[in-house]
Write a protein that holds these residues in place. Structure first.
Motif, PDB file in Angstrom:
ATOM      1  N   ASN A 108      36.196  40.224  81.036  1.00  0.00           N
ATOM      2  CA  ASN A 108      36.164  39.800  82.720  1.00  0.00           C
ATOM      3  C   ASN A 108      36.589  38.701  83.072  1.00  0.00           C
ATOM      4  O   ASN A 108      36.470  38.124  83.772  1.00  0.00           O
ATOM      5  CB  ASN A 108      35.034  40.219  83.414  1.00  0.00           C
ATOM      6  N   GLU A 109      37.683  38.016  82.313  1.00  0.00           N
ATOM      7  CA  GLU A 109      38.222  36.708  82.745  1.00  0.00           C
ATOM      8  C   GLU A 109      39.805  37.180  83.024  1.00  0.00           C
ATOM      9  O   GLU A 109      40.166  38.266  82.444  1.00  0.00           O
ATOM     10  CB  GLU A 109      38.380  35.781  81.510  1.00  0.00           C
ATOM     11  N   LEU A 110      40.440  36.431  83.934  1.00  0.00           N
ATOM     12  CA  LEU A 110      41.826  36.785  84.474  1.00  0.00           C
ATOM     13  C   LEU A 110      42.746  36.823  83.151  1.00  0.00           C
ATOM     14  O   LEU A 110      42.598  35.750  82.229  1.00  0.00           O
ATOM     15  CB  LEU A 110      42.235  35.648  85.212  1.00  0.00           C
ATOM     16  N   ASP A 111      43.429  37.739  82.935  1.00  0.00           N
ATOM     17  CA  ASP A 111      44.383  37.901  81.765  1.00  0.00           C
ATOM     18  C   ASP A 111      45.748  37.023  82.097  1.00  0.00           C
ATOM     19  O   ASP A 111      46.429  37.504  82.775  1.00  0.00           O
ATOM     20  CB  ASP A 111      44.681  39.256  81.358  1.00  0.00           C
ATOM     21  N   VAL A 112      45.884  35.832  81.984  1.00  0.00           N
ATOM     22  CA  VAL A 112      47.008  34.840  82.476  1.00  0.00           C
ATOM     23  C   VAL A 112      48.112  35.279  81.462  1.00  0.00           C
ATOM     24  O   VAL A 112      49.327  35.002  81.589  1.00  0.00           O
ATOM     25  CB  VAL A 112      46.543  33.410  82.060  1.00  0.00           C
ATOM     26  N   ASN A 113      47.716  36.149  80.342  1.00  0.00           N
ATOM     27  CA  ASN A 113      49.357  36.466  79.519  1.00  0.00           C
ATOM     28  C   ASN A 113      49.535  37.845  79.864  1.00  0.00           C
ATOM     29  O   ASN A 113      50.468  38.540  79.673  1.00  0.00           O
ATOM     30  CB  ASN A 113      48.521  36.632  78.228  1.00  0.00           C
ATOM     31  N   ASN A 114      48.945  38.416  81.005  1.00  0.00           N
ATOM     32  CA  ASN A 114      49.435  39.637  81.679  1.00  0.00           C
ATOM     33  C   ASN A 114      50.834  39.429  82.343  1.00  0.00           C
ATOM     34  O   ASN A 114      50.885  38.236  82.895  1.00  0.00           O
ATOM     35  CB  ASN A 114      48.464  40.045  82.744  1.00  0.00           C
ATOM     36  N   ALA A 115      51.741  40.153  81.896  1.00  0.00           N
ATOM     37  CA  ALA A 115      53.145  39.909  82.407  1.00  0.00           C
ATOM     38  C   ALA A 115      53.420  39.657  83.899  1.00  0.00           C
ATOM     39  O   ALA A 115      53.887  38.692  84.521  1.00  0.00           O
ATOM     40  CB  ALA A 115      54.169  40.773  82.045  1.00  0.00           C
ATOM     41  N   LEU A 116      52.703  40.518  84.785  1.00  0.00           N
ATOM     42  CA  LEU A 116      52.671  40.318  86.212  1.00  0.00           C
ATOM     43  C   LEU A 116      52.056  38.603  86.709  1.00  0.00           C
ATOM     44  O   LEU A 116      52.480  38.236  87.344  1.00  0.00           O
ATOM     45  CB  LEU A 116      52.010  41.332  86.911  1.00  0.00           C
ATOM     46  N   VAL A 117      50.949  38.653  85.989  1.00  0.00           N
ATOM     47  CA  VAL A 117      50.095  37.316  86.312  1.00  0.00           C
ATOM     48  C   VAL A 117      50.960  36.077  85.955  1.00  0.00           C
ATOM     49  O   VAL A 117      51.090  35.342  86.572  1.00  0.00           O
ATOM     50  CB  VAL A 117      48.720  37.438  85.571  1.00  0.00           C
ATOM     51  N   ALA A 118      51.377  36.119  84.682  1.00  0.00           N
ATOM     52  CA  ALA A 118      52.156  35.029  84.275  1.00  0.00           C
ATOM     53  C   ALA A 118      53.295  34.673  85.284  1.00  0.00           C
ATOM     54  O   ALA A 118      53.512  33.710  85.420  1.00  0.00           O
ATOM     55  CB  ALA A 118      52.549  35.251  82.805  1.00  0.00           C
ATOM     56  N   HIS A 119      54.101  35.995  85.591  1.00  0.00           N
ATOM     57  CA  HIS A 119      55.075  35.565  86.455  1.00  0.00           C
ATOM     58  C   HIS A 119      54.661  35.143  87.729  1.00  0.00           C
ATOM     59  O   HIS A 119      55.263  33.893  88.429  1.00  0.00           O
ATOM     60  CB  HIS A 119      55.618  37.200  86.934  1.00  0.00           C
TER      61      HIS A 119
END
Length: 187
Positions: A66-77
């Motif tokens: 339940n932590e933000l996935d900063v490696n998610n492509a959309l989030v990283a973008h």
């Protein structure tokens, strides 16, 4: 939907049969993938009081802890280019930033899904994104002013597929490009 005056056909299915009705509750919309800037502007408008989210569990962009996935492509973008958001959280934060800059109160984020504590998940996602973004002032403003409501919506509604469009045309004589097919459910 614009070609249909923002109306669509709702087909509800049950063991007793199916029924269709035209829904006309949408008066306007902005399709974010086609015009993200217009979407952010609409969300930043003083007339916008509630931002409702209908996302899957993956739409919260949280990992198994339940932590933000900063490696998610959309989030990283979005973290790299916050003025060109693609994710739900990026759009929400971009709009909240504009609202703060313009002296407009924060809107209420209303999650419409069947995840327990979905408002808390929306808040967790938003606050973690703000922390990762490094905007402490905006983070403090959202923490003090943001509202994230828990709700429960539990109706199975699959994405519109070509066979749904065909079904509505054949069974009901309606040429609808965006019908909604759902289980017969009311609470």
């Amino acid at each position: 939907l614009e070609a249909q005056d923002c109306c669509y056909t709702l087909v509800t299915r049950s063991p007793a049969g199916s029924k269709a009705q035209v829904i006309g509750s949408i008066v306007d919309f902005v399709y974010a993938p086609e015009d993200r800037k217009a979407c952010v502007e609409r969300l930043a408008s003083p007339q916008c009081k509630i931002v409702s989210l209908t996302v899957t569990e993956k739409g919260y962009c949280l990992n198994v802890d339940n932590e933000l996935d900063v490696n998610n492509a959309l989030v990283a973008h979005d973290l790299a280019t916050p003025d060109e958001p693609q994710s739900a959280v990026g759009l929400i934060v971009a709009a909240l930033k504009l609202r703060r800059e313009r002296g407009v109160p924060a809107f209420t984020v209303l999650s419409c899904d069947n995840l327990p504590g979905n408002g808390h998940l929306s808040q967790l996602m938003t606050m973690a994104y703000l922390k990762a973004l490094g905007d402490a002032d905006l983070q403090a403003w959202v923490e003090a002013n943001g509202k994230f409501v828990n709700t429960m919506v539990d109706r199975i509604t699959p994405i519109t597929k070509p066979e749904h469009i065909d079904l509505v045309k054949v069974d009901y004589g309606v040429d609808d490009k965006w019908p909604v097919i759902a289980e017969d459910y009311a609470q």
